[in-house]
Design an enzyme around this catalytic site. Structure first.
Site, PDB file in Angstrom:
ATOM      1  N   LYS A  42      11.546 -17.490 -18.829  1.00 36.43           N
ATOM      2  CA  LYS A  42      11.959 -16.310 -18.516  1.00 36.43           C
ATOM      3  C   LYS A  42      13.047 -15.807 -19.785  1.00 36.43           C
ATOM      4  CE  LYS A  42      10.123 -14.731 -15.330  1.00 36.43           C
ATOM      5  NZ  LYS A  42       8.372 -16.016 -15.934  1.00 36.43           N
ATOM      6  N   ARG A  74       2.986   1.566  -7.992  1.00 41.69           N
ATOM      7  CA  ARG A  74       2.991   0.097  -6.753  1.00 41.69           C
ATOM      8  C   ARG A  74       1.530  -0.462  -6.725  1.00 41.69           C
ATOM      9  NH1 ARG A  74       6.554   1.732  -1.363  1.00 41.69           N
ATOM     10  NH2 ARG A  74       4.839   0.045  -0.297  1.00 41.69           N
ATOM     11  N   TRP A  97      -3.461  -1.366  -1.260  1.00 41.81           N
ATOM     12  CA  TRP A  97      -3.208  -3.071  -2.303  1.00 41.81           C
ATOM     13  C   TRP A  97      -4.032  -4.286  -1.348  1.00 41.81           C
ATOM     14  CZ3 TRP A  97      -2.155  -4.699  -6.576  1.00 41.81           C
ATOM     15  CH2 TRP A  97      -1.645  -6.205  -6.858  1.00 41.81           C
ATOM     16  N   CYS A 114       0.552  -1.003   0.309  1.00 42.28           N
ATOM     17  CA  CYS A 114      -0.135  -0.316   0.251  1.00 42.28           C
ATOM     18  C   CYS A 114       0.643   0.972   0.457  1.00 42.28           C
ATOM     19  CB  CYS A 114      -1.066  -0.425   1.149  1.00 42.28           C
ATOM     20  SG  CYS A 114      -1.970  -1.953   1.096  1.00 42.28           S
ATOM     21  N   ASN A 159       0.491   0.138   6.214  1.00 43.04           N
ATOM     22  CA  ASN A 159       0.349  -0.594   5.485  1.00 43.04           C
ATOM     23  C   ASN A 159       1.227  -1.856   5.769  1.00 43.04           C
ATOM     24  OD1 ASN A 159       1.420  -1.893   2.960  1.00 43.04           O
ATOM     25  ND2 ASN A 159       3.566  -0.311   3.088  1.00 43.04           N
ATOM     26  N   GLY A 160       0.749  -2.814   5.468  1.00 44.39           N
ATOM     27  CA  GLY A 160       1.165  -4.374   6.264  1.00 44.39           C
ATOM     28  C   GLY A 160      -0.118  -5.363   6.281  1.00 44.39           C
ATOM     29  N   HIS A 202      15.078 -39.110 -26.041  1.00 42.14           N
ATOM     30  CA  HIS A 202      14.693 -38.842 -26.461  1.00 42.14           C
ATOM     31  C   HIS A 202      13.511 -38.331 -27.566  1.00 42.14           C
ATOM     32  CE1 HIS A 202      12.773 -43.043 -24.329  1.00 42.14           C
ATOM     33  NE2 HIS A 202      13.615 -41.912 -23.275  1.00 42.14           N
ATOM     34  N   LYS A 215       0.794  -7.995 -18.959  1.00 41.64           N
ATOM     35  CA  LYS A 215       1.471  -8.384 -18.235  1.00 41.64           C
ATOM     36  C   LYS A 215       0.031  -9.448 -17.597  1.00 41.64           C
ATOM     37  CE  LYS A 215       2.836  -9.311 -13.744  1.00 41.64           C
ATOM     38  NZ  LYS A 215       3.916  -9.387 -13.398  1.00 41.64           N
ATOM     39  N   GLU A 223      10.412 -22.734 -16.258  1.00 40.89           N
ATOM     40  CA  GLU A 223       9.842 -21.521 -15.653  1.00 40.89           C
ATOM     41  C   GLU A 223      11.666 -20.690 -16.313  1.00 40.89           C
ATOM     42  OE1 GLU A 223       8.364 -19.451 -15.261  1.00 40.89           O
ATOM     43  OE2 GLU A 223       9.119 -18.121 -14.325  1.00 40.89           O
ATOM     44  N   GLU A 271      11.137 -14.889 -22.768  1.00 38.24           N
ATOM     45  CA  GLU A 271       9.973 -13.421 -23.102  1.00 38.24           C
ATOM     46  C   GLU A 271      11.002 -12.648 -22.841  1.00 38.24           C
ATOM     47  OE1 GLU A 271       7.062 -13.465 -20.203  1.00 38.24           O
ATOM     48  OE2 GLU A 271       8.059 -14.086 -18.611  1.00 38.24           O
TER      49      GLU A 271
HETATM   50  C1  AGP Z   1       5.095 -15.030 -17.041  1.00 36.62           C
HETATM   51  O1  AGP Z   1       6.417 -14.479 -16.766  1.00 36.62           O
HETATM   52  C2  AGP Z   1       4.530 -14.369 -17.605  1.00 36.62           C
HETATM   53  N1  AGP Z   1       4.555 -12.929 -17.576  1.00 36.62           N
HETATM   54  C3  AGP Z   1       2.986 -15.367 -17.677  1.00 36.62           C
HETATM   55  O2  AGP Z   1       3.984 -16.234 -18.653  1.00 36.62           O
HETATM   56  C4  AGP Z   1       2.374 -15.153 -16.832  1.00 36.62           C
HETATM   57  O3  AGP Z   1       2.458 -16.158 -16.058  1.00 36.62           O
HETATM   58  C5  AGP Z   1       1.026 -16.363 -17.781  1.00 36.62           C
HETATM   59  O4  AGP Z   1       0.661 -14.666 -18.840  1.00 36.62           O
HETATM   60  C6  AGP Z   1      -0.139 -16.351 -16.210  1.00 36.62           C
HETATM   61  O5  AGP Z   1      -0.627 -14.782 -15.741  1.00 36.62           O
HETATM   62  P1  AGP Z   1      -0.717 -14.966 -14.404  1.00 36.62           P
HETATM   63  O6  AGP Z   1      -0.541 -15.791 -13.258  1.00 36.62           O
HETATM   64  O7  AGP Z   1      -1.521 -13.429 -13.998  1.00 36.62           O
HETATM   65  O8  AGP Z   1      -2.644 -15.698 -14.565  1.00 36.62           O
END
Ligand code: AGP
Length: 609
Positions: free
Chosen positions: A485, A27, A74, A2, A100-101, A504, A604, A481, A488
């Site tokens: 990373k 934030r 938040w 927050c 905040n907390g 395989h 996002k 993962e 992307e």
């Molecule tokens: C992860 O780095 C990406 N930005 C993307 O794969 C993300 O994890 C995915 O779109 C799911 O988003 P969410 O967790 O908001 O559902």
């Protein structure tokens, strides 16, 4: 999480409060409010939504007082509504507070205060604090704040005003950030320097369990016990944009370094002294949990990888069969679901349409749905039968880092909770794992120190045509993962693989110099991973291995470069190994000149199918 602002000065407080709230908007928040003390009266105006909604509401109020506090919320406990927005007041409206907390023991305090006749108007942990201060107030606000906070467990940075004491804000801090600063004719408090740099660049970080009395001509810091104390003075020469990133170059780097705190917040208040787990946001009846005979995990992207880690833990601890499915595939594959199926939906934003539609489908099929999400009150949270919030705080960068770690940790807590409710785990076994979970924040901080070595590795691989990531057991989702990373944010092709699958097919990709990142941490399949490393090494791969402290010498006999992470229960290792992989992606993307926070083609939160 927050944003908090407070000001006492020669001028009306409201303009400075709103300016400060604007400066901490980055934030992330879902409601906002102000309280201004004018003479002997406190006016409180608060509104769900963004600051525009608050300012529209303020147009019909005349708030001229020179002492005031403001807040962008938040949501953690209680959804983003007008009623849950801060500031919160006591029964009389003569004390107002912003916070905040997370107050961990707010439920027991609230029950006691309600028994004593206090009337509550919101679902928040913060309102408990306002009534607690009221219960100790007899004309001295500072004394009442000290007494109240001495009963509180959890994290807080607070600003409090009382109608009986115009010209005074009492602030205090434990774990959550609190900054104070003075300009000509006014003194301020805020949750971060961004809000104050328009007024002063000389500020003081208040330290844990310190109390600050703020008046227009300055501030006085004491300990919670009342002894004189000093904060930590800083001079901030950042510009506003740098201040929003707390001095880091990007939000992603800031969020990578926030991970120790994010994991600590994900764990906060969820394990009790008697080794039981208290996941108070969950709303599924225990008998419903005991009737579950199958689990589905549905998610996208990094959340899917966190879910895959959880699959191993849930199956191991509860002996329930767990299927995991990418959310966009789930409802089109005609899955077998019924009222004894538990669907766990994982999502940082809580708005990913693929996951939201999967949740709706699951409920149509009479399955029970638990959501593990970061954004309180989000669509997936509202659609589910039960919710576990990950409390990672707002994640601004498109590439998920701290939210991913908080998901991994939150899902482990959920797996332990399911085992606890179903009575299939010895308390001592649960205790050992919870003890290891609480070691994670410090261990993550330690792993972050690997960044210089990771930067060197990034320079070595930054121009490779492809990078392979491989692992076994929970090292496999971590490999997925790490590959996500890297691709992307750097746009370099990368692929995550089950190490046992290499022979395989994928090993055909290996030739001289192809980088292969191997997750070789201590676990029951460690020797098999060593064999897989030798297989790819024999075909010319440049092997970067991540192993457990103490195994470096052995692994270095087979790999070109070795990074060591602390030893911990093998099912918790993903929360450590993911960190150097995040840093590797970050450093490669930086070398390649990418827009790390806003990579091309990505959003996002993916709210279209
Ligand atoms: C992860 O780095 C990406 N930005 C993307 O794969 C993300 O994890 C995915 O779109 C799911 O988003 P969410 O967790 O908001 O559902």
């Amino acid at each position: 999480m927050c944003g908090i602002i407070g000001v006492v000065g020669d001028e009306p407080a409201l303009p400075a409060i709103l300016d400060g709230l604007r400066r901490v908007e980055y934030r992330g928040y879902d409601s906002a409010g102000v309280a201004v003390l004018d003479g002997a009266r406190i006016d409180v105006v608060r509104k769900a939504g963004k600051l525009d909604a608050l300012e529209k509401e303020l147009a019909s109020h005349a708030l001229d007082g020179h002492t005031g506090i403001g807040h962008t919320r938040w949501a953690t406990h209680g959804g983003p509504t007008d009623q849950n927005a801060h500031p919160h007041t006591d029964c009389t409206g003569n004390i107002a507070l912003i916070h905040n907390g997370i107050i961990e023991n707010y439920l027991e305090l609230r029950e006691r205060l309600e028994r004593d006749g206090h009337q509550f108007a919101s679902e928040t942990d913060t309102e408990t604090l306002a009534h607690l201060i009221e219960s100790h107030f007899s004309g001295d606000l500072t004394a009442a704040v000290r007494a109240a906070l001495s009963e509180v467990e959890g994290a807080f940075s607070v600003g409090v005003i009382a109608a009986e004491q115009p010209g005074l804000i009492v602030a205090a801090k434990r774990t959550s950030p609190l900054i104070v600063g003075k300009s000509d004719g006014a003194t301020f408090l805020a949750s971060d320097p961004t809000a104050l740099i328009a007024h002063t660049r000389d500020m003081v970080h208040v330290l844990d369990d310190q109390v600050v009395e703020i008046r227009k001509d300055g501030f006085t810091i004491t300990t919670l016990a009342g002894e004189p104390a000093e904060g930590n003075p800083i001079h901030v020469d950042w510009d506003t944009q740098a201040a929003e990133k707390a001095g880091y170059d990007t939000f992603m780097l800031k969020e990578i370094y926030e991970q120790p705190d994010a994991v600590a917040d994900a764990l906060r208040g969820r394990s009790l002294p008697n080794d039981m787990l208290a996941l108070d946001e969950l709303r599924l009846a225990e008998e419903d949990i005991r009737s579950v005979d199958k689990v589905f995990v549905v998610a996208c992207g990094s959340a899917f990888h966190a879910g895959l880690v959880a699959k191993y833990a849930i199956e191991h601890w509860t002996r329930l069969p767990v299927e995991i499915e990418i959310a966009s595939e789930f409802r089109y594959r005609d899955p077998v679901l019924d009222r004894d199926t538990l669907v766990i939906a994982v999502s940082q934003s809580g708005e990913t349409i693929d996951t939201l539609e999967a949740v709706k489908y699951a409920r149509e099929q009479s399955a029970k749905v638990m959501a593990v999400v970061n954004v309180v009150g989000s669509s997936i949270a509202r659609e589910a039968d039960a919710v576990l919030y990950t409390h990672a705080g707002p994640e601004i960068a498109v590439a998920s880092t701290k939210a991913f770690l908080a998901q991994v940790v939150g899902l482990k807590l959920l797996a332990l909770y399911l085992a606890q409710v179903r009575g299939v785990m010895w308390p001592q076994d649960r205790r050992r794992i919870v003890e290891d979970l609480h070691k994670l924040p410090a261990m993550i901080a330690q792993v972050l120190k690997l960044r210089p070595q990771v930067r060197e590795l990034a320079e070595h691989i930054a121009n490779s045509p492809t990078v392979l990531f491989m692992g076994r057991h929970v090292g496999y989702p971590v490999a997925l993962e790490g590959a996500l990373k890297l691709k992307e944010i750097s746009y370099l092709h990368a692929e995550g693989l089950a190490a046992g699958e290499m022979k395989h097919g994928p090993i055909a990709l290996v030739e001289d110099g192809v980088p292969v990142v191997a997750v070789a941490t201590q676990c029951h399949v460690y020797q098999k991973v060593l064999s897989n490393i030798q297989e790819v090494k024999a075909r010319g791969a440049y092997v970067i291995a991540i192993c457990s402290v103490g195994d470096g010498e052995e692994v270095a006999r087979h790999a070109d470069r070795v990074l060591e992470v602390p030893r911990i229960h093998e099912l918790l290792v993903p929360a450590l190994v993911a960190v150097p992989l995040q840093l590797l992606a970050y450093e490669v993307a930086t070398i390649r000149g990418r827009d790390v926070d806003q990579p091309r083609n990505l959003a996002k939160s993916v709210t279209v199918e």
